[in-house]
Design an enzyme around this catalytic site. Structure first.
Site, PDB file in Angstrom:
ATOM      1  N   GLN A  21      -4.260  -5.043   6.766  1.00 46.50           N
ATOM      2  CA  GLN A  21      -5.158  -6.261   6.273  1.00 46.50           C
ATOM      3  C   GLN A  21      -5.149  -7.384   7.069  1.00 46.50           C
ATOM      4  O   GLN A  21      -5.988  -8.227   7.259  1.00 46.50           O
ATOM      5  CB  GLN A  21      -5.210  -6.341   4.905  1.00 46.50           C
ATOM      6  N   HIS A  25       0.855  -1.096   0.009  1.00 44.31           N
ATOM      7  CA  HIS A  25       0.028  -0.058  -0.023  1.00 44.31           C
ATOM      8  C   HIS A  25       0.948   1.309   0.035  1.00 44.31           C
ATOM      9  O   HIS A  25       2.054   1.203   0.603  1.00 44.31           O
ATOM     10  CB  HIS A  25      -0.807   0.020   1.284  1.00 44.31           C
ATOM     11  N   CYS A  41      -4.725   2.532  -3.650  1.00 41.83           N
ATOM     12  CA  CYS A  41      -3.373   3.136  -3.073  1.00 41.83           C
ATOM     13  C   CYS A  41      -2.241   2.126  -3.328  1.00 41.83           C
ATOM     14  O   CYS A  41      -1.316   1.913  -2.425  1.00 41.83           O
ATOM     15  CB  CYS A  41      -3.720   3.320  -1.428  1.00 41.83           C
ATOM     16  N   LYS A  85     -10.386  -0.838  10.784  1.00 42.16           N
ATOM     17  CA  LYS A  85     -10.694  -2.046   9.894  1.00 42.16           C
ATOM     18  C   LYS A  85     -10.938  -3.331  10.708  1.00 42.16           C
ATOM     19  O   LYS A  85     -11.127  -4.223  10.258  1.00 42.16           O
ATOM     20  CB  LYS A  85      -9.265  -2.183   9.077  1.00 42.16           C
ATOM     21  N   ASP A 111       3.397  -4.598   7.934  1.00 46.08           N
ATOM     22  CA  ASP A 111       2.212  -3.877   7.792  1.00 46.08           C
ATOM     23  C   ASP A 111       0.869  -4.663   7.935  1.00 46.08           C
ATOM     24  O   ASP A 111       0.539  -5.451   7.139  1.00 46.08           O
ATOM     25  CB  ASP A 111       1.950  -2.977   6.316  1.00 46.08           C
TER      26      ASP A 111
END
Ligand code: C6P
Length: 427
Positions: free
Chosen positions: A217, A137, A380, A240, A214
């Site tokens: 997600q 991302h 993104c 999220k 990261d």
């Protein structure tokens, strides 16, 4: 659009989760869009919120509202206890060793920028290499581009296989003695790919590099233990994973965080201030300058409690089931391109696709008219779009409250879109 609530009941019981019960906890799912029932398939962008989390925000402002770490009055003490209690809830959720390793930020983006500014500017030197994947991302790419330019360091990109998985053969060569940092997504927000973080971390550590994950997600969907992943930093966003917007987490190993300079300066991050110099606070407050997002942090704890009550293993099982079903149904559409791993166990509940001759934005609009929310565009991830040779994709992403019937509704709307746009693509 053909669907029936009785069929929904039937398919809901096929899931490992009690979806009917879960859906009752999410008031927004009762909304209608132009008379059509909302089908929310944009969970990778942000998830919907359970009533318990919404009520927690409300209760905080009605009963506890005060600034933290400052007052000695009852409200401030209670607010501080709730705020710090959430840090402990987060610690347990990601299996961190100590709660002082949990830093609250505004989101994944801010957490990664914190590491890039603080650790990056202290450690990255000319000639050093920062290894990342081509599916990062922008939040896990642009901060490193800027750092690399500033420090005359180099960005090195791992290879992907045809299916959008990390090519581990070439990874073993690309991660080398010059690697200072490996920074990689736990799960791609476009391809759904779940990356082999632990294996990659071992390769990076052998070279003396630091590893950032990261988890924007990954953490909302996969049981995550920072100790099992064997990484050094993890960043994720609460919005999220059923929590409010405006709260993110940076977890880092205590030794690394202790050695890093603060990212922002001001109140709460100091232990003493004289006219010319200041001494900084200890972890974690050294990295939390100013009044934090108290209410939303506290409500984030409620979101984690909700996920814990379901069990992250069960959450994952449901997502594999619904993703497998979605992949098999989408394949019925002639000419469709589906991106990412074919095997549902190797990916999260994110399915990106393109229909022949229909721009993803048009698709998004047609689906929206049918009450179905998906995301369309580059997500993104512009460099990945370039690699895939597309301007963008349509993306459906699932969470705990999505049903198989909603996948059927998506399919019906896609067939309709296909007709409207003049193709006879359906088999
Ligand atoms: N992806 C999506 O629709 P923030 O905005 O800071 O909460 O999260 C940024 C981010 C970082 N990494 C990954 C892998 C992400 O997916 C995201 C956010 C959303 O895909 C919004 S662009």
């Amino acid at each position: 659009m053909p669907h029936s609530y009785s069929k929904e009941r039937e398919t809901a019981t096929m899931s490992s989760l009690d979806i009917e019960k879960i859906r009752r906890d999410f008031p927004i799912l009762r909304r209608e869009i132009d008379g059509k029932r909302l089908v929310y398939l944009d969970n990778a962008a942000t998830s919907q919120k359970p009533l318990s989390m919404i009520n927690c925000l409300n209760e905080y402002y009605q009963r506890y509202n005060a600034n933290v770490h400052r007052g000695i009055h009852t409200l401030s003490e209670e607010a501080t206890a709730l705020y710090e209690g959430t840090r402990e809830t987060v610690r347990r959720f990601i299996d961190a060793r100590e709660s002082c390793e949990i830093i609250f930020t505004r989101g994944t983006t801010e957490a990664i920028n914190l590491v890039a500014y603080s650790w990056g500017r202290q450690n990255v030197l000319p000639g050093d290499e920062i290894v990342l994947s081509p599916m990062e991302h922008h939040s896990n790419l642009v901060p490193w581009q800027v750092l690399a330019q500033e420090r005359e360091a180099k960005l090195v990109f791992l290879d992907l296989t045809e299916d959008g998985e990390i090519n581990m053969e070439t990874a073993a060569k690309l991660i080398g003695p010059r690697t200072k940092l490996l920074t990689i997504t736990q799960m791609s927000n476009v391809l759904g790919t779940i990356t082999p973080v632990q294996e990659l971390a071992r390769l990076a550590h052998k070279q003396g590099a630091v590893v950032l994950v990261d988890g924007a997600q990954g953490v909302p969907h996969l049981e995550t233990s920072v100790q099992n992943l064997e990484v050094d930093f993890l960043a994720f966003s609460m919005h999220k994973m059923l929590g409010p917007t405006g709260v993110g987490v940076l977890w880092g190993k205590k030794e690394l965080l202790n050695a890093m300079p603060p990212f922002m300066y001001g109140g709460d991050m100091i232990s003493s201030v004289a006219r010319e110099r200041s001494r900084y606070n200890e972890l974690p407050w050294k990295f939390e300058a100013g009044t934090p997002n108290i209410a939303d942090v506290i409500a984030s704890g409620q979101a984690i409690d909700y996920l814990n009550a379901l069990g992250m293993e069960t959450v994952r099982e449901h997502e594999v089931e619904i993703t497998r079903y979605a992949l098999s149904r989408l394949k019925e559409l002639k000419g469709i391109t589906i991106y990412g791993p074919k095997d549902a166990t190797k990916r999260g509940g994110v399915v990106s696709f393109n229909m022949p001759d229909i721009h993803p934005h048009d698709l998004g609009q047609i689906l929206s008219d049918a009450g179905i929310a998906i995301r369309a565009g580059h997500h993104c991830c512009q460099p990945l779009m370039k690699d895939l040779k597309v301007m963008g994709t349509a993306r459906a992403s699932f969470y705990i409250y999505n049903t198989f019937v909603e996948v059927d509704m998506l399919m019906a709307a896609l067939r309709e879109a296909d007709k409207v746009m003049g193709n006879v693509a359906c088999r």
